[in-house]
Scaffold this motif. Structure first.
Motif, short mmCIF file in Angstrom:
data_model
loop_
_atom_site.label_atom_id
_atom_site.label_comp_id
_atom_site.label_asym_id
_atom_site.label_seq_id
_atom_site.Cartn_x
_atom_site.Cartn_y
_atom_site.Cartn_z
N ILE A 48 -35.29 -7.93 -40.66
CA ILE A 48 -34.22 -8.97 -40.01
C ILE A 48 -33.71 -9.87 -41.02
O ILE A 48 -33.07 -10.97 -40.80
N LEU A 51 -29.70 -11.18 -41.31
CA LEU A 51 -29.51 -12.36 -40.47
C LEU A 51 -29.97 -13.51 -40.90
O LEU A 51 -29.26 -14.40 -40.85
N ASP A 120 -32.99 -8.11 -31.25
CA ASP A 120 -32.40 -7.16 -31.98
C ASP A 120 -32.96 -5.54 -31.60
O ASP A 120 -33.63 -5.74 -30.52
N ASN A 208 -30.41 -4.39 -38.06
CA ASN A 208 -29.58 -5.65 -38.62
C ASN A 208 -29.26 -5.05 -40.20
O ASN A 208 -28.41 -5.54 -40.51
N GLN A 212 -25.35 -5.19 -41.23
CA GLN A 212 -24.94 -6.21 -42.52
C GLN A 212 -25.66 -5.53 -43.45
O GLN A 212 -26.60 -6.07 -44.33
N SER A 290 -23.29 -11.53 -36.09
CA SER A 290 -24.01 -10.42 -36.81
C SER A 290 -24.18 -9.22 -36.26
O SER A 290 -24.36 -8.21 -36.72
N LEU A 292 -26.01 -8.97 -33.32
CA LEU A 292 -27.45 -8.94 -32.62
C LEU A 292 -26.99 -9.97 -31.32
O LEU A 292 -25.97 -10.28 -31.15
#
Length: 309
Positions: A48, A51, A120, A208, A212, A290, A292
């Motif tokens: 993660i 984020l 998530d 994630n 991203q 993001s 999530l």
């Protein structure tokens, strides 16, 4: 003579002023740590990291005298470092269970503060050449148990100590991985790269990283597809669910987990300030943007006007 004395006084005053300015630390590392100032290190579950990196950048932008050093590591390594007193703040995809809480309370004499801030998903990916864009979760669990049914050639994880692997081992009810058809890479990039080069492989990665992607992942993202996973618990014609924001939020996607900041500082410091920030309105907006799911959905202020400009 009086003129010389006057200039001497001015110069002395300037020197005192300059020295006084030098004594005021501008580097966060030299500033006494508070909730919004100073410097601290936070260990971050690598699944993660994108984020948390965004959250840290915006936190530092808001509080200029604060510096958050992020260290990306697998979940198991983070837990070991916390137990060995090598770190005091961590962001993980798991909460502490009662055994862990008792250990820290009784053995370490530390009372950790836990802040839930997001939700998530664990994503399953395949090559774009894969003809079937769906996945039966039970087939994954069978492969993990060492009894594959031929539908999954290879399972590949991001790291042998990762939270994604721990999550799937828990679902499969196993402690050890089989010696064949399941293996761990060394990074998220390696998982994605392996899947693009092996049509029958299924990669397991934190969503994630796909929402991203870093620069080194971008060349591969067009060569993979996120698989829809069967949810046998829902009564619907289409039980194959993709891990998008809506499906994670309503729980229809079957493999989700919550994200937590664990603070073992035992005193007011940046850990408390950062936890308040990511769980507050600004931090929750960043989580929402993001892709999530924020723990607390940020509110929107709606203004009603009598006239339209």
């Amino acid at each position: 003579m009086k003129k010389n004395v006057f200039f001497s006084v001015i110069i002395a005053s300037l020197l005192i002023s300059i020295n006084g300015c030098k004594k005021k630390p501008s580097d966060p590392a030299e500033i006494k740590e508070t909730a919004v100032a100073g410097s601290t290190t936070i260990l971050v579950d690598e699944t993660i990291f994108p984020l948390v990196e965004d959250l840290a950048i915006l936190f530092e932008n808001e509080y200029k005298r604060a510096k958050v050093h992020l260290v990306s590591k697998p979940e198991n390594e983070i837990i070991q470092m916390i137990q060995q007193d090598k770190a005091r703040i961590a962001i993980l995809a798991k909460d502490l269970d009662s055994t862990e809480i008792n250990y820290y309370n009784n053995t370490k004499k530390v009372y950790p503060r836990v802040t839930e801030f997001a939700k998530d998903a664990v994503a399953f990916i395949g090559s774009t050449n894969r003809t079937d864009s769906t996945l039966v979760l039970n087939d994954v669990l069978l492969a993990l148990k060492g009894t594959p049914n031929g539908k999954i050639k290879t399972l590949v994880f991001d790291n042998p100590n990762s939270s994604t692997l721990r999550e799937l081992k828990k679902l499969a009810g196993i402690k050890e991985l089989p010696k064949q058809n399941v293996f761990s890479a060394h990074s998220n990039k390696e998982v994605v790269q392996y899947v693009t080069e092996n049509e029958g492989a299924v990669g397991i990665i934190g969503i994630n990283w796909l929402l991203q992607p870093t620069d080194d992942l971008l060349p591969y993202t067009s060569k993979i597809q996120v698989l829809a996973v069967e949810n046998v618990k829902i009564n619907a014609k289409n039980k194959f669910i993709k891990p998008n924001q809506t499906n994670i939020a309503d729980g229809s996607y079957p493999v989700t987990r919550k994200l937590y900041l664990l603070n073992f500082q035992g005193a007011t410091g940046l850990g408390m300030g950062f936890a308040s920030y990511i769980a507050g309105q600004q931090g929750q907006r960043i989580v929402l943007k993001s892709g999530l799911i924020p723990t607390h959905f940020p509110t929107r202020q709606i203004s009603v006007r009598d006239e339209v400009e």
